[in-house]
Design an enzyme around this catalytic site. Structure first.
Site, mmCIF file in Angstrom:
data_model
loop_
_atom_site.group_PDB
_atom_site.id
_atom_site.type_symbol
_atom_site.label_atom_id
_atom_site.label_comp_id
_atom_site.label_asym_id
_atom_site.label_seq_id
_atom_site.Cartn_x
_atom_site.Cartn_y
_atom_site.Cartn_z
ATOM 1 N N LYS A 53 56.848 45.820 40.502
ATOM 2 C CA LYS A 53 56.636 46.635 41.708
ATOM 3 C C LYS A 53 55.463 47.592 41.489
ATOM 4 C CE LYS A 53 61.533 46.197 42.795
ATOM 5 N NZ LYS A 53 62.863 46.819 42.801
ATOM 6 N N GLN A 97 65.499 52.563 41.531
ATOM 7 C CA GLN A 97 65.782 51.235 40.966
ATOM 8 C C GLN A 97 67.278 51.096 40.674
ATOM 9 O OE1 GLN A 97 63.550 48.625 40.555
ATOM 10 N NE2 GLN A 97 65.305 47.397 39.931
ATOM 11 N N ASP A 120 63.359 50.999 50.458
ATOM 12 C CA ASP A 120 64.266 49.879 50.192
ATOM 13 C C ASP A 120 65.169 49.625 51.398
ATOM 14 O OD1 ASP A 120 63.992 48.372 47.952
ATOM 15 O OD2 ASP A 120 65.219 49.655 46.656
#
Ligand code: NAP
Length: 292
Positions: A53, A97, A120
């Site tokens: 990422k 994460q 997200d």
């Protein structure tokens, strides 16, 4: 039949090239898009995913701020960091994460992220928008799956889509995205009865179990000519593989995603896109290409 390979790696590269131009345009009007990431602990796969990422964010020319907290960090420390990033106007997107160490409650931590910076798409606010077909920051993996289906012109209206997964990260948001395209959607999970006959009805079969070898998607589970999207990532005999017995399923499917090189790169590209969407919205750039 030998399936067409749905090349997520190539499509993600195309999308990132377009996003790099978008980022350039934003910089031209004084907006430097910035992603902040948080890793708690030292989970090895998480480090690998996060590195991908970070690479993608840098590839498109965004600014990046990385935070790494010790695995023993109390919820209060993580909460403070998230609140600080929420308040920092130079940060457009916040990525926490997952998974978190077991003493931290992921749901509670995710809810601390400002919905406007939730790249997200996992906060209740963004999930709620998706529920009402008004998603703005949409979870990256299902969004990437939809992009692949669109790119390969898979007809969705009226088609039967079966998703083997009911998690908030994959199955639930994907169900809404497919419904919005007028597909007939069935969700299967570990308690589904008569799983085989449900899977065999699918025109589009999405599998995201990640429990090989105890769960393996075999050719018997797939209808002739079905489109098979394999989201899962399993380590089998030291190799990264999906849920599907790839060679066999590919003989029966009309299209299939490889693992690696299918959904994974698309997820990363969608994270970058979401960060640019967040940056455009936060800065009132109504004409930004990512908002069209
Ligand atoms: P998860 O929360 O563990 O979800 C797994 C799902 O599979 C659950 O809904 C589970 O049902 C279902 N399941 C388990 N055994 C089954 C069986 N025998 N038959 C039918 N369904 C079964 O995991 P996740 O976070 O959603 O991730 C799933 C997989 O996708 C993992 O391999 C992960 O690495 C991968 N993934 C990939 C990407 C990417 O970018 N490529 C992104 C996210 C996730 P229950 O709900 O009943 O337990």
């Amino acid at each position: 039949m030998t399936a067409v390979l749905m090349d997520g790696k190539a499509l993600a590269a195309e999308i990132k090239a377009r996003l790099a131009q978008e980022a350039e345009m934003m910089k031209g009007v004084g907006v430097m898009p910035k992603l902040a990431t948080i890793l708690v602990g030292d989970d090895a796969p998480s480090k690998v995913y996060l590195a991908g990422k970070h690479r993608a964010a840098q590839e498109v020319g965004m600014a990046l701020e990385t935070h790494h907290l010790p695995g023993t960090s109390p919820a209060q420390d993580l909460g403070l960091l998230i609140r600080r990033l929420n308040a920092d106007s130079s940060v457009n997107g916040i990525l926490l994460q997952l998974p978190l160490p077991s003493h931290l409650e992921a749901r509670a931590m995710i809810e601390l992220i400002s919905p406007e910076k939730d790249v997200d798409g996992l906060t209740s606010v963004n999930m709620g928008r998706l529920f009402y077909n008004q998603g703005v920051l949409v979870p990256c993996t299902p969004k990437g799956v939809m992009e692949l289906l669109r790119h390969y012109k898979v007809p969705l209206a009226g088609s039967r889509c079966v998703i083997i997964n009911r998690s908030p990260l994959v199955g639930r948001p994907l169900m809404h995205l497919l419904l919005a395209e007028d597909a007939t959607v069935t969700i299967c999970h570990s308690k589904s009865v008569d799983f085989l006959s449900l899977a065999r009805q699918a025109d589009v079969l999405v599998t995201a179990v990640g429990r090989r070898p105890s769960f393996t998607l075999t050719r018997e589970m797939v209808k002739d000519g079905a489109v098979v999207i394999d989201v899962a990532m399993n380590r089998l005999h030291g190799k990264l593989v999906g849920d599907a017995e790839f060679e066999e399923v590919a003989k029966k499917a009309s299209m299939i995603t490889p693992v690696p090189g299918g959904v994974g790169p698309m997820t990363v590209a969608m994270l970058v896109e979401n960060t640019l969407i967040a940056a455009a919205l936060q800065n009132g750039l109504k004409d930004a290409g990512v908002l069209k």
